[in-house]
Every structure is written in C-alpha cells, then in structure tokens.
Design a protein around this motif. Structure first.
Motif, PDB file in Angstrom:
ATOM      1  N   GLN A   8      17.700  12.390  22.410  1.00 35.35           N
ATOM      2  CA  GLN A   8      17.417  10.951  22.522  1.00 35.35           C
ATOM      3  C   GLN A   8      17.459  10.613  24.036  1.00 35.35           C
ATOM      4  N   ASN A   9      17.619  11.465  24.980  1.00 36.64           N
ATOM      5  CA  ASN A   9      17.449  11.392  26.277  1.00 36.64           C
ATOM      6  C   ASN A   9      15.870  11.540  26.699  1.00 36.64           C
ATOM      7  N   VAL A  10      15.229  12.295  25.971  1.00 36.15           N
ATOM      8  CA  VAL A  10      13.784  12.724  26.191  1.00 36.15           C
ATOM      9  C   VAL A  10      13.027  11.575  25.999  1.00 36.15           C
ATOM     10  N   TRP A  11      13.178  10.768  24.887  1.00 35.16           N
ATOM     11  CA  TRP A  11      12.548   9.709  24.196  1.00 35.16           C
ATOM     12  C   TRP A  11      12.989   8.318  24.404  1.00 35.16           C
ATOM     13  N   ILE A  12      14.271   8.110  25.203  1.00 35.48           N
ATOM     14  CA  ILE A  12      14.871   6.976  25.109  1.00 35.48           C
ATOM     15  C   ILE A  12      14.055   5.753  25.490  1.00 35.48           C
ATOM     16  N   GLY A  13      13.966   4.558  24.582  1.00 32.21           N
ATOM     17  CA  GLY A  13      13.086   3.345  24.742  1.00 32.21           C
ATOM     18  C   GLY A  13      12.057   3.562  24.005  1.00 32.21           C
TER      19      GLY A  13
END
Length: 507
Positions: free
Chosen positions: A98-103
C-alpha cells in the motif's frame, strides 16, 4: 559517455541567502555519483531543484540531453527522477504494498482495491531488487533498513532511472549498510544513475564512482572517487586542511568525582550498571545498536524510570525521577534526536538558547527581559561560532551542525556540570564535526564532566579519556583511552562481563 542528467548554471536565492551560485552537475547511467559538502553547502537545495521541489532562478536542466522544466515533484517522477529523503515518508499503518503504490492502487470494478495485483506488482519489484519481503507486512513492523528498501521500491515503481539518496545509512548498522550497498550495485548494473549524499567518507570510497564537492553554494570540483584521497575531498569541502588530532589523556587521578552510578537496573534494557565520571573527563560509551547506551543516558537524565540503583552527583545521593530533577542537580542531556527532543524548531535561536534558563530572565510576574536574552544569545553565538543571520533566525533554517551548537549553548547557559552527548555529530559534516570535537575538549579542560555516546568507533577513540563498552544492557568493560578497536569490539559482542567489569584506574 551519454548523460542521464545535466544541470547547468543553476542559481537559487532565498531571502538573505544565495543558496546556489551557478552550479553545474552531471549524472551518467550506471553511476553512483556522490554529492558532498558541509551542511549549508547547497547539496539539498540542488537536489530539490532536480526533484521539482524548488524552481531555479536561472540555469537549465537536461534529461537525456533534452532541456526540461521540472515544475513539481510529479514532473520529476514522470521523468524518471526519484528521491529518498533522509527522513523516510512512509505510512506506518499501511502495508508495504500500500505504501509503494499509494495514490496509484490497481482497482477492480466498482472501484474496489485489487489486492492480488497490488501485492503481485510489489513482489515483482522486490524480486528485481533480489530481496525477500512480504508485500502484506505492515510498515510499522519493519526495521529502518527494511523501510529504506520500501522507499527504494516505491521510487522504482515510477520506473526511476535517476535515484537521489540523502544520507541513506544514517540510522543503519554495518550489516544493513552492506545490504543496502548490494541493492545499489544491482541498480547500477541495470543502468540506474544514483546521486548519493553522505557525510561518511568510508562509504563514499566504497560505493561511489565520482564525487562532486560543493562549498558555500558553489561547485568546487568533481573527482574520481577511487583515485582521490579522503584528505583531498575533505580539504575541498572545508577549504582548508583538517588535522587529525591525537587524543590527549589528562591525569585525573586527583580529580573529584562528578557523577557516580551504582547498580542501575531496568528490565532487559539495563542490567546492574555501575561507573563513575570525573570532573574534566570525557567518558565515551561504545557498543552495537541495541546495547542500551541511550537507555542508560535517558535513565540518568530521568527521562526513563529505573527499577533499582543509585545516582550520586558531586558525591551526594540524588533522586532523579524526571528531566527537571536532573537539570536541577546539574545534568544536561543532548539527545541523539535533536529535532524532536533538543530544539523547538519553530522558535528562534535566542529562545532555544534560553529555553532551559528562562526563569533567570523573568521578573516576579513572568515578564521576560528580552534585551538581556538578546545579549546572552549574542555571546553564545559568538563563543560557539553559530552561523546564523541573527538570534531571531528560526532554528529549523540552520544547518545540522549549527542546530547542534544551539543545543550545546542551551546547556552551557544552564551551567550544567555533567553533560551527556548522545550521537553529538550524527548528520553533521566533517568541518562541523571538527568544531564540535574542539568544543567538547574545551569543556572538559574547563572542568565539565562529559559522557559521549557514539556509534562511530573512530569518534569514540578520538574523544575519550576512557571508553565504557556495553552489550545487551550490560557494561562489559571500561578501557583506557586509545584502546585497540579489536578489544572494544570483543567487549561489544560478549554477553557477560569479564575481568574488566566496572571501573578501571585513572592515570
């Protein structure tokens, strides 16, 4: 050789500061290019121009030989330029993926999150980096080193061909640094160009191909890392030669004891620790990460409770249950995290220097004598050579080295007899380090009793009159200054005390 990035004549000014003075810089594919300079030299400002955070007043930027206008960080990302800041910007409540692809999360019909693709895409990036990490792991459970890998994966998810790394090893141990360097070499083999900002000279020699040095907002020069001695790079940075001074160990056999610690215990963190500290002495604390050095310092300062043990100051037993108690008996503590625990970043230099001594400058109804504060601030700015436009400058705008001097000024004004310095030069350039070293020696010569905690063994050896070594919450030995590194590491890696437990003789 073709260039990934070329910056020509970059100029940038802020009110009262000419931050960049017609700076040129270039980065080639498959290159680790170190960017070095003292704090305030302009390194971060130059990289903020490249990453779209700042706009230059003049000059131009070329990517793949084409002139570009990088108006926003999003523009930089679209051009394949990624930046990993020293202070990581991850959301700890979210998973790695989720952090890698946030947004930019993949979605199913009706806008639902496609978790399978999210995790698979993240796993593919980690596979390319040749590291094992479960994309479903919450970031809060990761070490700093693993969080660093997540930041790199995030940058690579934008297909970054240029990666800017700002002090990436500041909070890593040796094993974690080796792991990071393996990743960097792999990225380099794939043609990624890496701009590497660090103050650690040994790292620069190990990992970089070329070194560009900046000073006072200008580019001093670019050299081949392998062919250039460290002494040459340092002299380019500071504009002078820094002499490596040998520690002079004073005869403290007749000196009074300033601080005595007896049998301090707290859970698994601190296990029956005893030592003494003389007036005029610098006692260095060495050990690996997690050894308990910071926990011991915070316990002495009353920032953490103890289960058992006694503390004596100037030969008298004292009860310290809070930092206020410690300050009252003459103990000052400079935290390893100066930004969170040492400074009020939104306040000015004057207020920060006076913070621990304000009652002295207030009348009966609490009105502050501002002229007196201004006078004392000016005195300490001059005494410690704090580089600031004035005492009304916000502390957050100062370089790391000058911020550290403000913290030191705060405790000197309070006139503490015992000073605990936890990682006093972390994130500070070589020129500022030399000034901090000189200042610590001057304080010791004036009779102050000083504890220095440092993860850098050369720093401990350079400063200490004696060296206390900790391992897993125990004090495993106290060695004389100038002890062999091998002996220090032997004590730092053993679980139980041996023949050198406790105190060693002075002299």
């Amino acid at each position: 050789m073709s260039e990934l990035v070329r910056m020509e004549g970059i100029d940038k000014s802020f009110p009262g500061v000419h931050a960049l003075k017609s700076v040129d810089f270039e980065l080639r594919p498959a290159e680790v290019h170190a960017l070095m300079g003292e704090n305030g030299a302009g390194k971060s400002t130059l990289m903020k121009v490249l990453s779209g955070i700042y706009q230059p007043d003049s000059g131009r930027v070329l990517v793949d030989a084409q002139e570009v206008s990088i108006r926003t960080p999003k523009t930089a990302q679209d051009l394949g330029i990624g930046i990993i800041h020293q202070e990581l910007a991850l959301m700890h409540d979210l998973t790695v993926a989720q952090n890698v692809w946030i947004g930019r999360e993949p979605r199913l019909s009706l806008g639902r999150l496609d978790e399978a693709k999210l995790n698979a895409d993240t796993a593919a990036i980690f596979a390319g980096m040749n590291i094992r990490m479960d994309p479903r792991t919450p970031v809060a459970g990761l070490t700093i080193a693993r969080q660093q890998m997540v930041e790199i994966a995030k940058a690579l998810s934008y297909r970054s061909r240029v990666l800017i790394m700002d002090e990436p090893t500041a909070a890593l141990n040796d094993a974690e640094i080796s792991e990071l360097f393996t990743i960097i070499r792999r990225l380099k083999d794939e043609g990624v160009g890496i701009i590497y900002i660090s103050h650690k000279m040994d790292e620069i020699k190990r990992i970089s191909d070329r070194v560009t040095v900046m000073r006072d907002g200008a580019r001093v020069g670019t050299v081949q890392a392998e062919e250039t001695p460290i002494s040459k790079i340092i002299s380019m940075m500071v504009g002078r030669e820094l002499k490596d001074e040998t520690v002079v160990i004073p005869d403290l056999s007749a000196a009074e004891t300033a601080l005595e610690v007896r049998g301090i215990r707290r859970g698994k963190e601190l296990k029956d620790i005893s030592f003494d500290l003389k007036k005029g002495e610098i006692l260095g604390f060495a050990g690996l990460m997690g050894a308990g050095r910071t926990e011991l310092a915070r316990a002495i300062f009353g920032a953490e409770p103890i289960e058992a043990g006694e503390i004596f100051v100037q030969g008298k037993p004292v009860r310290i249950t809070s930092p206020a108690d410690a300050v009252r008996v003459g103990i000052g503590y400079l935290s390893e995290d100066r930004k969170h625990f040492g400074l009020a970043l939104g306040m000015d230099v004057r207020a920060n220097i006076a913070m621990a001594s304000l009652p002295r400058y207030a009348d009966a109804i609490g009105r502050i004598d501002e002229p007196a504060l201004g006078s004392i601030a000016a005195e300490y700015i001059a005494k410690l050579n704090i580089r600031t436009p004035g005492d009304r400058q916000e502390v957050r705008l100062l370089s790391g080295g000058n911020q550290q001097k403000v913290v030191i000024a705060k405790w000197l004004l309070r006139d503490c007899d015992v000073l605990i310095f936890d990682e006093p030069t972390r994130g500070i350039d070589v020129g500022a380090k030399a000034e901090i070293y000189r200042l610590l020696n001057e304080l010791a010569s004036a009779g102050k009793a000083i504890i220095v905690i440092s993860s850098e063994l050369p720093e401990v050896l350079r400063l200490s009159h004696r060296i206390a070594v900790m391992c897993e919450g125990r004090l495993t030995g106290i060695l004389p200054g100038g002890a062999e590194q091998e002996k220090i590491m032997e004590l730092a890696t053993q679980r139980q005390d041996r023949s050198m437990r406790g105190r060693s003789n002075h002299g």
